[in-house]
Scaffold this active site. Structure first.
Site, mmCIF file in Angstrom:
data_model
loop_
_atom_site.group_PDB
_atom_site.id
_atom_site.type_symbol
_atom_site.label_atom_id
_atom_site.label_comp_id
_atom_site.label_asym_id
_atom_site.label_seq_id
_atom_site.Cartn_x
_atom_site.Cartn_y
_atom_site.Cartn_z
ATOM 1 C CB CYS A 72 -0.962 -0.009 1.176
ATOM 2 S SG CYS A 72 -2.153 -1.350 1.040
ATOM 3 C CG HIS B 296 -3.134 3.409 1.699
ATOM 4 N ND1 HIS B 296 -3.541 2.995 0.452
ATOM 5 C CD2 HIS B 296 -3.271 2.340 2.523
ATOM 6 C CE1 HIS B 296 -3.885 1.724 0.517
ATOM 7 N NE2 HIS B 296 -3.750 1.295 1.760
ATOM 8 C CG ASN C 250 -6.504 -0.941 0.696
ATOM 9 O OD1 ASN C 250 -5.831 -0.480 -0.222
ATOM 10 N ND2 ASN C 250 -5.969 -1.405 1.812
HETATM 11 N N1 COA Z 1 -18.742 -8.187 8.977
HETATM 12 C C1 COA Z 1 -19.178 -8.358 10.219
HETATM 13 N N2 COA Z 1 -18.387 -8.687 11.246
HETATM 14 C C2 COA Z 1 -17.073 -8.811 10.985
HETATM 15 C C3 COA Z 1 -16.550 -8.648 9.710
HETATM 16 C C4 COA Z 1 -17.430 -8.319 8.665
HETATM 17 N N3 COA Z 1 -17.030 -8.130 7.394
HETATM 18 N N4 COA Z 1 -15.219 -8.820 9.753
HETATM 19 C C5 COA Z 1 -14.920 -9.107 11.016
HETATM 20 N N5 COA Z 1 -16.036 -9.110 11.769
HETATM 21 C C6 COA Z 1 -16.183 -9.404 13.193
HETATM 22 C C7 COA Z 1 -15.000 -10.160 13.729
HETATM 23 O O1 COA Z 1 -15.140 -11.527 13.450
HETATM 24 C C8 COA Z 1 -15.090 -9.830 15.196
HETATM 25 O O2 COA Z 1 -16.054 -10.667 15.778
HETATM 26 P P1 COA Z 1 -15.774 -11.389 17.177
HETATM 27 O O3 COA Z 1 -15.563 -10.252 18.141
HETATM 28 O O4 COA Z 1 -17.006 -12.176 17.369
HETATM 29 O O5 COA Z 1 -14.533 -12.189 16.943
HETATM 30 C C9 COA Z 1 -15.637 -8.397 15.214
HETATM 31 O O6 COA Z 1 -16.206 -8.178 13.922
HETATM 32 C C10 COA Z 1 -14.585 -7.366 15.469
HETATM 33 O O7 COA Z 1 -13.493 -7.656 14.650
HETATM 34 P P2 COA Z 1 -12.194 -6.803 14.694
HETATM 35 O O8 COA Z 1 -11.142 -7.456 13.866
HETATM 36 O O9 COA Z 1 -11.882 -6.451 16.117
HETATM 37 O O10 COA Z 1 -12.705 -5.490 13.980
HETATM 38 P P3 COA Z 1 -11.920 -4.164 13.771
HETATM 39 O O11 COA Z 1 -12.653 -3.053 14.384
HETATM 40 O O12 COA Z 1 -10.466 -4.315 14.089
HETATM 41 O O13 COA Z 1 -12.065 -3.980 12.209
HETATM 42 C C11 COA Z 1 -10.726 -4.194 10.235
HETATM 43 C C12 COA Z 1 -11.502 -4.920 11.328
HETATM 44 C C13 COA Z 1 -10.104 -5.208 9.307
HETATM 45 C C14 COA Z 1 -11.686 -3.333 9.478
HETATM 46 C C15 COA Z 1 -9.647 -3.326 10.898
HETATM 47 O O14 COA Z 1 -8.907 -4.100 11.809
HETATM 48 C C16 COA Z 1 -8.693 -2.719 9.922
HETATM 49 O O15 COA Z 1 -9.078 -1.897 9.120
HETATM 50 N N6 COA Z 1 -7.412 -3.048 10.028
HETATM 51 C C17 COA Z 1 -6.378 -2.464 9.198
HETATM 52 C C18 COA Z 1 -6.606 -2.880 7.802
HETATM 53 C C19 COA Z 1 -5.679 -2.210 6.898
HETATM 54 O O16 COA Z 1 -5.499 -1.019 6.957
HETATM 55 N N7 COA Z 1 -5.086 -2.983 6.002
HETATM 56 C C20 COA Z 1 -4.306 -2.545 4.959
HETATM 57 C C21 COA Z 1 -3.095 -1.898 5.437
HETATM 58 S S1 COA Z 1 -2.526 -1.031 4.151
#
Ligand code: COA
Length: 339
Positions: free
Chosen positions: A118, A259, A289
């Site tokens: 990214c 980004h 993304n």
């Molecule tokens: N729909 C519904 N629920 C979802 C889900 C979806 N698409 N994806 C995950 N969940 C659930 C998880 O399973 C978890 O459930 P649990 O508590 O029962 O285990 C809950 O939602 C919370 O998950 P969590 O991973 O804590 O959510 P989050 O707030 O961290 O959001 C991301 C997840 C991926 C959106 C976030 O972590 C993120 O954006 N991370 C960085 C990603 C990024 O920038 N990547 C590229 C770098 S360049």
């Protein structure tokens, strides 16, 4: 990386983009995985992304370049270098740059691919700027292009809702005016983050086997929470460092161009820089993304919407797998968009 030894400065003198027509909205994801529109919007800021149904990363990159040629009048044969930032090359080799060169007819160019996930566009832009500053090139095409759908597991709700396909291109040329162009960049890598965001197989470490395919090791793996934390810190740290280094107050910056990985990461970065929400380029809601394409897509759309003008100071900021991250400070040099 401040240009110390040359009085030539590199400036962006053209932009172009390509977003595939097919849209995957949050409703579509409700139909294939256990998720909902509300969760996706509030946790990521994404409403829809694009899907490249027919064609590869090089096809999108070539379309973005053709859009740039059409709107600048620059001809393919004038291009000296093509740099393609991507983590989804058409093939391991030859480089995507070769395929794009052939497609667009850039008969006098050499080029290469650059892999920094990214942060790829920022790293490629700095590489292109160095070629201009050294006097080794007059016209460098820097393209961010990623077909993320080709490495996305559409049964994994943690990752599949995040990514989309697109390409965007900029042209770099020597600036005629010293106040315009790329002034500085701060770029970093930290390989201790390699296990937080990666594709487990397909490379020389774990070549493709029946087993790797069966175990779904050819898709994006991400520890979302771990990446989230370091992304906020990494992007904000280098952006604030850039502001301090150049004595830039937030009202001297027209836009932060971040980004587009997650709206919450973007908001937190802007907050630490003291930047108001209306000074932040955002299009994550429509594209998700798109990895190396996010930053040039923002630049192209905001310029064409008449929102960024000659003399505007911009801070570009990115974070990605590796880990890789960085910020860049530039002054925009193009004045008018007419189609
Ligand atoms: N729909 C519904 N629920 C979802 C889900 C979806 N698409 N994806 C995950 N969940 C659930 C998880 O399973 C978890 O459930 P649990 O508590 O029962 O285990 C809950 O939602 C919370 O998950 P969590 O991973 O804590 O959510 P989050 O707030 O961290 O959001 C991301 C997840 C991926 C959106 C976030 O972590 C993120 O954006 N991370 C960085 C990603 C990024 O920038 N990547 C590229 C770098 S360049």
């Amino acid at each position: 990386m401040q240009n110390q030894n040359s009085n030539i400065k590199a400036a962006i003198t053209g932009v172009g983009m390509y977003a595939p027509e097919k849209i995957m909205d949050n409703k579509y994801f409700e139909s294939i995985i256990d998720t909902n529109d509300e969760w996706i919007k509030t946790r990521t800021g994404i409403s829809e992304r694009r899907l490249m149904e027919n064609g590869a990363t090089s096809d999108m990159a070539a379309e973005a370049a053709k859009d740039l040629f059409k709107t600048t009048g620059v001809k393919p044969e004038e291009i000296d270098v093509i740099i393609i930032a991507t983590v989804t090359p058409d093939m391991f080799f030859p480089a995507t740059a070769c395929l794009v060169q052939e497609n667009i007819g850039a008969v006098n160019a050499w080029g290469y691919d650059l892999s920094a996930a990214c942060s790829g566009f920022l790293f490629a832009l700095q590489s292109g700027a160095s070629l201009i500053e050294s006097g080794n090139a007059k016209k460098v095409l820097v393209i961010g292009s990623d077909k993320m759908s080709s490495i996305t597991d559409y049964t994994d709700r943690n990752t599949c809702i995040l990514f989309g396909d697109a390409a965007s291109a900029v042209l770099l040329e020597p600036s005629e005016d010293d106040s315009i162009g790329i002034h500085d960049s701060i770029l970093r890598v930290d390989g201790s983050g390699q296990d937080s965001l990666y594709m487990k197989a397909g490379g020389s470490l774990n070549p493709a086997t029946e087993e790797t395919v069966k175990n779904k090791l050819h898709y994006i793996y991400q520890d979302g929470k771990a990446v989230f934390k370091v992304a906020v810190k990494g992007m904000a740290d280098v952006s604030v460092e850039m502001m301090e280094k150049h004595n830039l107050s937030s009202d001297e910056i027209a836009y932060l161009v971040p980004h587009q990985a997650n709206l919450r990461i973007i908001d937190a970065t802007a907050k630490r820089m003291g930047i108001d929400p209306e000074q932040v380029m955002i299009n994550i809601d429509r594209y998700g993304n798109t990895t190396a394409a996010t930053i040039p897509l923002c630049l192209t759309e905001y310029y064409r919407d008449g929102k960024v003008k000659k003399g505007d100071n911009l801070i570009l900021a990115a974070f990605g797998a590796g880990f890789t991250w960085g910020s860049m400070y530039l002054t925009w040099g193009m004045d008018k968009w007419e189609k």
